[in-house]
Scaffold this motif. Structure first.
Motif, PDB file in Angstrom:
ATOM      1  N   LEU A  14      87.210 -27.323  59.390  1.00  0.00           N
ATOM      2  CA  LEU A  14      86.124 -26.510  59.945  1.00  0.00           C
ATOM      3  C   LEU A  14      84.762 -26.834  59.351  1.00  0.00           C
ATOM      4  CD1 LEU A  14      87.959 -23.127  60.388  1.00  0.00           C
ATOM      5  CD2 LEU A  14      87.187 -24.702  62.182  1.00  0.00           C
ATOM      6  N   ALA A  15      84.691 -27.234  58.098  1.00  0.00           N
ATOM      7  CA  ALA A  15      83.397 -27.639  57.531  1.00  0.00           C
ATOM      8  C   ALA A  15      82.895 -28.898  58.228  1.00  0.00           C
ATOM      9  CB  ALA A  15      83.515 -27.848  56.027  1.00  0.00           C
ATOM     10  N   VAL A  44      82.455 -21.519  58.843  1.00  0.00           N
ATOM     11  CA  VAL A  44      83.875 -21.449  58.483  1.00  0.00           C
ATOM     12  C   VAL A  44      84.336 -19.988  58.445  1.00  0.00           C
ATOM     13  CG1 VAL A  44      85.554 -21.895  56.638  1.00  0.00           C
ATOM     14  CG2 VAL A  44      83.909 -23.681  57.302  1.00  0.00           C
TER      15      VAL A  44
END
Length: 123
Positions: A14-15, A44
């Motif tokens: 997600l980052a 995130v």
């Protein structure tokens, strides 16, 4: 031949997905976005809080995330024949610039790629 795939995004990615979103905003002229790391942290956290309604799909080349798409899925009003129904909206899509000419993006104002339900797009 390239090893390209589409699958659900993993929490650990997600980052990277946040970075794709950030870079798309910069590419399209957004300014004063604050700090990238702050945005990534918020992104995130948001993804975790909204995992029930927003699904992240990633486009990967050799396991490197090169694209992302978010689909918001909400429950629709029932009908007598369909007591449970869902509706999905594609809410955010981007592919890294170097992959846009490989058929995964259309090169217009909002790059887009799709795959059939068997690739994970189903609700």
């Amino acid at each position: 031949m390239e090893n390209i795939g589409i699958r659900r995004g993993r929490p650990a990615e997600l980052a990277t997905v946040a970075t794709l979103r950030w870079e798309w905003l910069v590419e399209n002229g957004s300014m004063d976005l604050g700090e990238r790391d702050d945005f990534a942290g918020h992104f995130v956290a948001w993804a975790g809080e909204n995992a029930g309604s927003h699904r992240c799909m990633v486009l990967v080349r050799d396991e490197r995330v090169i694209g992302m798409a978010w689909r918001a899925v909400v429950q629709r009003v029932p009908t007598p024949r369909a007591p449970r129904r869902a509706s999905g909206d594609l809410t955010c899509v981007d592919v890294v610039p170097e992959a846009r000419t490989a058929g995964w993006a259309d090169g217009s104002s909002v790059p887009c790629w799709t795959k059939p339900a068997s690739s994970g797009w189903s609700a």
